[in-house]
Design a protein around this motif. Sequence first.
Motif, PDB file in Angstrom:
ATOM      1  N   GLY A   1       0.815  -1.201   0.000  1.00 38.91           N
ATOM      2  CA  GLY A   1       0.000   0.000   0.000  1.00 38.91           C
ATOM      3  C   GLY A   1       0.847   1.247   0.000  1.00 38.91           C
ATOM      4  N   ALA A   2       0.198   2.373  -0.133  1.00 44.82           N
ATOM      5  CA  ALA A   2       0.931   3.640  -0.110  1.00 44.82           C
ATOM      6  C   ALA A   2       1.410   3.956   1.303  1.00 44.82           C
ATOM      7  CB  ALA A   2       0.045   4.773  -0.627  1.00 44.82           C
ATOM      8  N   PHE A   3       0.594   3.602   2.318  1.00 38.40           N
ATOM      9  CA  PHE A   3       0.906   3.913   3.718  1.00 38.40           C
ATOM     10  C   PHE A   3       1.286   5.393   3.845  1.00 38.40           C
ATOM     11  CE2 PHE A   3       2.084  -0.694   3.336  1.00 38.40           C
ATOM     12  CZ  PHE A   3       0.977  -1.172   4.027  1.00 38.40           C
TER      13      PHE A   3
ATOM     14  N   HIS B   1      -1.207   3.927   9.671  1.00 38.29           N
ATOM     15  CA  HIS B   1      -1.992   4.315  10.846  1.00 38.29           C
ATOM     16  C   HIS B   1      -2.480   3.075  11.598  1.00 38.29           C
ATOM     17  CE1 HIS B   1      -5.473   3.293   8.393  1.00 38.29           C
ATOM     18  NE2 HIS B   1      -5.110   4.193   7.481  1.00 38.29           N
ATOM     19  N   TYR B   2      -3.223   3.315  12.685  1.00 36.65           N
ATOM     20  CA  TYR B   2      -3.694   2.212  13.518  1.00 36.65           C
ATOM     21  C   TYR B   2      -4.588   1.241  12.754  1.00 36.65           C
ATOM     22  CZ  TYR B   2      -1.921   4.193  17.911  1.00 36.65           C
ATOM     23  OH  TYR B   2      -1.115   4.647  18.921  1.00 36.65           O
ATOM     24  N   GLY B   3      -5.332   1.729  11.771  1.00 28.96           N
ATOM     25  CA  GLY B   3      -6.164   0.847  10.977  1.00 28.96           C
ATOM     26  C   GLY B   3      -5.341  -0.210  10.267  1.00 28.96           C
ATOM     27  N   HIS B   4      -4.220   0.200   9.673  1.00 28.25           N
ATOM     28  CA  HIS B   4      -3.323  -0.749   9.009  1.00 28.25           C
ATOM     29  C   HIS B   4      -2.797  -1.778  10.004  1.00 28.25           C
ATOM     30  CE1 HIS B   4      -2.532   2.802   6.134  1.00 28.25           C
ATOM     31  NE2 HIS B   4      -3.217   1.911   5.454  1.00 28.25           N
TER      32      HIS B   4
ATOM     33  N   ALA C   1       8.898   2.768  11.789  1.00 25.73           N
ATOM     34  CA  ALA C   1       8.674   3.274  13.144  1.00 25.73           C
ATOM     35  C   ALA C   1       7.404   2.675  13.746  1.00 25.73           C
ATOM     36  CB  ALA C   1       8.568   4.800  13.109  1.00 25.73           C
ATOM     37  N   ALA C   2       6.368   2.526  12.924  1.00 22.11           N
ATOM     38  CA  ALA C   2       5.075   2.047  13.411  1.00 22.11           C
ATOM     39  C   ALA C   2       5.120   0.597  13.874  1.00 22.11           C
ATOM     40  CB  ALA C   2       4.018   2.204  12.326  1.00 22.11           C
ATOM     41  N   ILE C   3       5.928  -0.243  13.216  1.00 26.80           N
ATOM     42  CA  ILE C   3       5.931  -1.671  13.544  1.00 26.80           C
ATOM     43  C   ILE C   3       7.022  -2.046  14.533  1.00 26.80           C
ATOM     44  CG2 ILE C   3       4.942  -2.225  11.295  1.00 26.80           C
ATOM     45  CD1 ILE C   3       7.705  -3.309  10.481  1.00 26.80           C
TER      46      ILE C   3
ATOM     47  N   ASP D   1     -14.134  -3.399  11.488  1.00 22.97           N
ATOM     48  CA  ASP D   1     -14.031  -2.093  10.827  1.00 22.97           C
ATOM     49  C   ASP D   1     -13.275  -1.101  11.712  1.00 22.97           C
ATOM     50  OD1 ASP D   1     -15.409  -2.940   8.623  1.00 22.97           O
ATOM     51  OD2 ASP D   1     -17.340  -2.114   9.245  1.00 22.97           O
ATOM     52  N   VAL D   2     -12.274  -0.464  11.127  1.00 18.83           N
ATOM     53  CA  VAL D   2     -11.558   0.614  11.806  1.00 18.83           C
ATOM     54  C   VAL D   2     -11.766   1.853  10.954  1.00 18.83           C
ATOM     55  CG1 VAL D   2      -9.356   1.439  12.676  1.00 18.83           C
ATOM     56  CG2 VAL D   2      -9.853  -1.013  12.718  1.00 18.83           C
TER      57      VAL D   2
END
Length: 220
Positions: free
Chosen positions: A8-10, A14-17, A60-62, A179-180
């Motif tokens: 994805g583009a990311f 975000h938290y949804g991903h 950073a997110a993961i 669903d987020v």
Amino acid sequence: MKIGIFGGAFNPVHYGHLKTADEVLRVLSLDKIIFVPAGSPPFNKPGLAEAGQRFEMVKAAIAGHPEFEVSDIELRREGKSYTIETVEKLAEKGAALFLIIGIDAFRDMPLWKETDRLFSMVNVVVISRPGYSFAGLSSSPYLKRVSIEVLDELDSGKRRLFALPTSGEKEIILCKVVDVNVSSSHIREAISRGMDTASLLPESVKSYIILHNLYKNNNN
């Protein structure tokens, strides 16, 4: 080993991903999920941050999630990035691959490069997304053997998974996830308006966006 490919583009991640990836990992008993930020997507995306910046935000997110990895495979490729080329490279790992895409992306798959060969190489996991329905896929050329009743059951939550065999002993797996209600475009808009995004994305990603002054002039 069973590996999920989450492209994805990311823009930004975000938290949804993250929540979706974690849910798919658990439901399908995957060993890991590799996040693959798009380099230069075949379809133009307005307001796209630089590829390297989006990679660093995912990294950073993961952090702290041992079952998540991020790959720069599409960032290092010159020209447009096509999923079939990414799958070919990751297939060298010798693992069973699960390509994770949303309902909206699945609808566009007839336009993808070498779709038939892609179906022969990976299991395609089609996940639910807010604003889209599985019933809306009833006319998909890839789901002719799936009844509208099954699609309705997925939409209503009565059914969590449905697997349809494809060529090469692979499957199309329809997966209902929680669903987020958050999107990258919403986050970019919120940032451009100076709104708080603390509940939408990890603090590490928020700090990176502030440090690099991203999305201040949102064009999408």
